[in-house]
Design an enzyme around this catalytic site. Structure first.
Site, PDB file in Angstrom:
ATOM      1  N   GLY A 237     -31.483 -26.907  51.750  1.00 48.86           N
ATOM      2  CA  GLY A 237     -32.503 -27.950  51.618  1.00 48.86           C
ATOM      3  C   GLY A 237     -32.529 -28.828  52.856  1.00 48.86           C
ATOM      4  N   SER A 238     -32.981 -30.054  52.670  1.00 45.26           N
ATOM      5  CA  SER A 238     -33.170 -30.948  53.808  1.00 45.26           C
ATOM      6  C   SER A 238     -31.833 -31.470  54.345  1.00 45.26           C
ATOM      7  CB  SER A 238     -34.023 -32.138  53.373  1.00 45.26           C
ATOM      8  OG  SER A 238     -33.383 -32.787  52.294  1.00 45.26           O
ATOM      9  N   GLY A 242     -28.169 -32.545  52.576  1.00 46.03           N
ATOM     10  CA  GLY A 242     -26.865 -32.112  53.085  1.00 46.03           C
ATOM     11  C   GLY A 242     -25.941 -33.287  53.369  1.00 46.03           C
ATOM     12  N   GLU A 259     -27.147 -24.984  54.386  1.00 43.07           N
ATOM     13  CA  GLU A 259     -28.289 -24.354  55.061  1.00 43.07           C
ATOM     14  C   GLU A 259     -29.399 -25.404  55.051  1.00 43.07           C
ATOM     15  OE1 GLU A 259     -28.456 -21.358  56.413  1.00 43.07           O
ATOM     16  OE2 GLU A 259     -26.735 -20.307  55.575  1.00 43.07           O
TER      17      GLU A 259
HETATM   18  P1  NAD Z   1     -34.688 -30.972  49.346  1.00 38.00           P
HETATM   19  O1  NAD Z   1     -33.544 -31.354  50.192  1.00 38.00           O
HETATM   20  O2  NAD Z   1     -35.628 -32.020  48.904  1.00 38.00           O
HETATM   21  O3  NAD Z   1     -34.141 -30.260  47.998  1.00 38.00           O
HETATM   22  C1  NAD Z   1     -33.336 -29.117  48.050  1.00 38.00           C
HETATM   23  C2  NAD Z   1     -32.499 -29.037  46.796  1.00 38.00           C
HETATM   24  O4  NAD Z   1     -31.490 -30.049  46.823  1.00 38.00           O
HETATM   25  C3  NAD Z   1     -33.262 -29.261  45.501  1.00 38.00           C
HETATM   26  O5  NAD Z   1     -32.780 -28.382  44.519  1.00 38.00           O
HETATM   27  C4  NAD Z   1     -32.930 -30.712  45.160  1.00 38.00           C
HETATM   28  O6  NAD Z   1     -33.046 -31.023  43.792  1.00 38.00           O
HETATM   29  C5  NAD Z   1     -31.484 -30.783  45.617  1.00 38.00           C
HETATM   30  N1  NAD Z   1     -30.986 -32.122  45.945  1.00 38.00           N
HETATM   31  C6  NAD Z   1     -31.629 -33.104  46.615  1.00 38.00           C
HETATM   32  N2  NAD Z   1     -30.796 -34.160  46.794  1.00 38.00           N
HETATM   33  C7  NAD Z   1     -29.601 -33.828  46.235  1.00 38.00           C
HETATM   34  C8  NAD Z   1     -28.358 -34.494  46.092  1.00 38.00           C
HETATM   35  N3  NAD Z   1     -28.168 -35.723  46.569  1.00 38.00           N
HETATM   36  N4  NAD Z   1     -27.347 -33.848  45.462  1.00 38.00           N
HETATM   37  C9  NAD Z   1     -27.513 -32.604  44.981  1.00 38.00           C
HETATM   38  N5  NAD Z   1     -28.698 -31.930  45.072  1.00 38.00           N
HETATM   39  C10 NAD Z   1     -29.724 -32.537  45.689  1.00 38.00           C
HETATM   40  O7  NAD Z   1     -35.485 -29.795  50.122  1.00 38.00           O
HETATM   41  P2  NAD Z   1     -36.882 -29.118  49.791  1.00 38.00           P
HETATM   42  O8  NAD Z   1     -37.995 -30.068  50.070  1.00 38.00           O
HETATM   43  O9  NAD Z   1     -36.854 -28.434  48.472  1.00 38.00           O
HETATM   44  O10 NAD Z   1     -36.911 -27.944  50.886  1.00 38.00           O
HETATM   45  C11 NAD Z   1     -37.294 -28.118  52.215  1.00 38.00           C
HETATM   46  C12 NAD Z   1     -36.107 -28.322  53.131  1.00 38.00           C
HETATM   47  O11 NAD Z   1     -35.154 -27.272  52.957  1.00 38.00           O
HETATM   48  C13 NAD Z   1     -36.488 -28.277  54.603  1.00 38.00           C
HETATM   49  O12 NAD Z   1     -35.753 -29.242  55.296  1.00 38.00           O
HETATM   50  C14 NAD Z   1     -36.066 -26.878  55.031  1.00 38.00           C
HETATM   51  O13 NAD Z   1     -35.844 -26.728  56.415  1.00 38.00           O
HETATM   52  C15 NAD Z   1     -34.827 -26.702  54.234  1.00 38.00           C
HETATM   53  N6  NAD Z   1     -34.495 -25.289  54.062  1.00 38.00           N
HETATM   54  C16 NAD Z   1     -33.443 -24.784  54.795  1.00 38.00           C
HETATM   55  C17 NAD Z   1     -33.141 -23.442  54.699  1.00 38.00           C
HETATM   56  C18 NAD Z   1     -32.030 -22.853  55.506  1.00 38.00           C
HETATM   57  O14 NAD Z   1     -31.629 -21.736  55.183  1.00 38.00           O
HETATM   58  N7  NAD Z   1     -31.521 -23.510  56.522  1.00 38.00           N
HETATM   59  C19 NAD Z   1     -33.876 -22.603  53.849  1.00 38.00           C
HETATM   60  C20 NAD Z   1     -34.917 -23.161  53.109  1.00 38.00           C
HETATM   61  C21 NAD Z   1     -35.213 -24.511  53.229  1.00 38.00           C
END
Ligand code: NAD
Length: 501
Positions: A237-238, A242, A259
């Site tokens: 995720g973002s 992380g 990731e």
């Molecule tokens: P996001 O960070 O908003 O959410 C990702 C996941 O994390 C969701 O399931 C969310 O509920 C969970 N989450 C959020 N905050 C959390 C916390 N504090 N504790 C535990 N879980 C939490 O991301 P998004 O908008 O769904 O996806 C887009 C982002 O993901 C972009 O930044 C993209 O670059 C990244 N991404 C990276 C990869 C990679 O392999 N590097 C792959 C796909 C997406």
């Protein structure tokens, strides 16, 4: 722009879910489609307490699963691969409905799941340890890889099924149990994957509880992150997510595999095959409406060819059809939601304020869902907005004169996921791949930044988090290593020549 009506989309979702065998109660989480911005159905969410119950159940199943021989664990993943093949269209349909991917990309994402299952099945007979020469006579020094425990998988909306399969197929052959928290934006794809895996486990008489799905938002993710029985948290995720997750896992000495976001660039040098480069650039920057972690966000072009490259990309952009991802001919589907659209507009305003020129795109198309024309923006410098990941189709163009400056610009961002160079000059290509070249986890020559294959390790450096998933030896993150010394002599020599008594 012609969009399907919302009730037909809800019907399509119901039939694809039924085909995959989903039985999940309605609840207070609204599963929506970005195609029209409307609700497909509602889904019951888990509480923090239920997350702990799911982890307990997964851990109990792990205690048995870890003793099942790895090739027999591989049989479950083989069955999963065959079910995914059988239900490829159903799953792709749900991916399009929930994530807005055009059909070909949605099918490609499911194909990636099938591919990783094949890879993992092969791996189930290749979880090799090494044998090292012992310095002591009559001794054997080896290492053995053992199952790790419960793996908590947290995934993002934009690869709602592939990321789960990268983690789960590998974790299962490694002898781990998985608790999956999908994005709250894409719960339906998760229900479908969970139902298919449960079927595979039942068909192979394997413990059903080795896979648990927990549905919900950040609080559900946090409960998973904090549970001490979760040996590895694999979070996609973002960077913001992380930053929140990594210290919490570290606090309890858990392992994390991160990731996170990318800010991927391509360098285009004077010798580049421009026809090929433009095709690679357009797919990477505008495909998936710029919503891939590997989407191309920065183009670093030699000043002598910059006008030409910009003109070519702008004319390719003019040909791109934006619209319903179910329509053939459409290459750019919707943004995931209004917030993504607002963020894109803010970034475009910031780029203009920094002296950037929007060459084309950035406009909203239609008034239902959030569709945009991909934006191409010339920038005078790599300003703050260029250094940030905006998860939308914006491609910033920067120019360079000296190749070293191109590499410095390329590496001058906090993220380090994917990168590419378009050149026919071998020296430039090799330099880009060398230790003082691209600082990313993925570095390509004469292809774009997106569209990785499962055979290689996937992931990136710096704020991207450093994790590696999928192919190569990424499986090692899902196992624990034991070093074994066996003395088969009748002497007890100590290492380093130490004498004791
Ligand atoms: P996001 O960070 O908003 O959410 C990702 C996941 O994390 C969701 O399931 C969310 O509920 C969970 N989450 C959020 N905050 C959390 C916390 N504090 N504790 C535990 N879980 C939490 O991301 P998004 O908008 O769904 O996806 C887009 C982002 O993901 C972009 O930044 C993209 O670059 C990244 N991404 C990276 C990869 C990679 O392999 N590097 C792959 C796909 C997406």
């Amino acid at each position: 722009m012609n969009l399907p009506d919302s009730s037909s989309l809800a019907d399509r979702a119901e039939s694809a879910l039924a085909a995959c065998g989903v039985e999940w109660p309605a609840g207070d989480l609204s599963a929506r489609t970005p195609i029209t911005g409307t609700q497909l159905r509602t889904v019951r969410q888990h509480s923090g307490r239920e997350v702990d119950d799911a982890v307990d159940a997964a851990h109990r199943a792990f205690l048995t699963w870890r003793t099942v021989p790895a090739p027999a664990r591989g049989a479950v993943v083989r069955r999963l691969g065959s079910l995914l093949t059988e239900h490829k269209d159903d799953l792709a349909e749900i991916v399009t409905l929930e994530a807005g991917k055009v059909t070909s990309e949605a099918l490609g994402e499911v194909q990636e799941m099938i591919d990783i299952c094949e890879f993992a099945v092969g791996l189930s007979r290749q979880l090799y340890g090494r044998t090292m020469p012992s310095e002591r006579p009559g001794h054997r020094l080896t290492e053995t890889w053992h199952p790790l425990g419960v793996v908590g998988v947290i995934s993002a909306f934009n690869f709602p099924v592939a990321v789960w399969s990268w983690n789960t197929a590998i974790a299962l052959v490694c002898g781990d149990a998985v608790v999956w928290k999908p994005s709250e934006t894409t719960p339906l794809t998760a229900l479908a994957c969970d139902a298919l895996l449960r079927r595979a486990l039942a068909d192979c008489q394997a413990p059903i509880d080795v896979h648990q799905l927990v549905v919900g938002g950040r609080d559900v993710g946090e409960a998973l992150v904090d549970n001490p029985l979760v040996a590895l948290v694999s979070a996609t995720g973002s960077v913001r997510m992380g930053r929140a997750v990594a210290p919490r896992v570290a606090e309890r000495f858990g392992r994390s595999l991160l990731e996170l976001g990318g800010n991927n660039a391509a360098v285009v040098t004077p010798s580049a095959d421009l026809e090929l480069a433009v095709r690679g650039i357009v797919f990477s920057a505008a495909g998936t409406a710029g919503q891939r972690c590997t989407s191309l966000r920065r183009l670093i072009v030699h000043e002598s060819i910059a006008d030409n490259v910009v003109d070519r990309v702008a004319s390719a952009y003019a040909q791109l059809q934006v619209g319903s991802p179910f329509d053939s001919g459409v290459l750019v589907g919707p943004l995931i939601n209004e917030a993504a659209f607002e963020t894109m507009q803010k970034s475009l305003s910031a780029a203009r304020a920094d002296g950037g020129t929007v060459v084309c795109g950035g406009d909203r198309v239609g008034d239902s869902g959030f569709y945009v024309t991909p934006a191409l923006v010339r920038m005078p410098a790599q300003t703050e907005v260029v250094r940030a990941e905006t998860f939308a189709p914006i491609l910033y163009v920067l120019t360079y004169t000296d190749f070293d400056d191109a590499i410095a610009l390329h590496n001058g961002v906090p993220q380090g996921l994917s990168s590419s160079i378009f050149t026919l000059d071998q020296r430039e290509a090799e330099r880009f791949l060398a230790a003082d070249g691209s600082d990313c986890g993925i570095a390509n020559v004469n292809i774009g930044t997106s569209g990785a294959e499962i055979g290689g390790a996937f992931g990136g450096e710096k704020e991207t988090g450093g994790g590696r998933e999928s192919g190569s030896d990424s499986w090692k993150a899902y196992m624990r290593r034991a070093t074994n010394t066996v003395n088969y002599s009748d002497q007890l020599p100590l290492a380093q020549g130490v004498e004791f008594g």
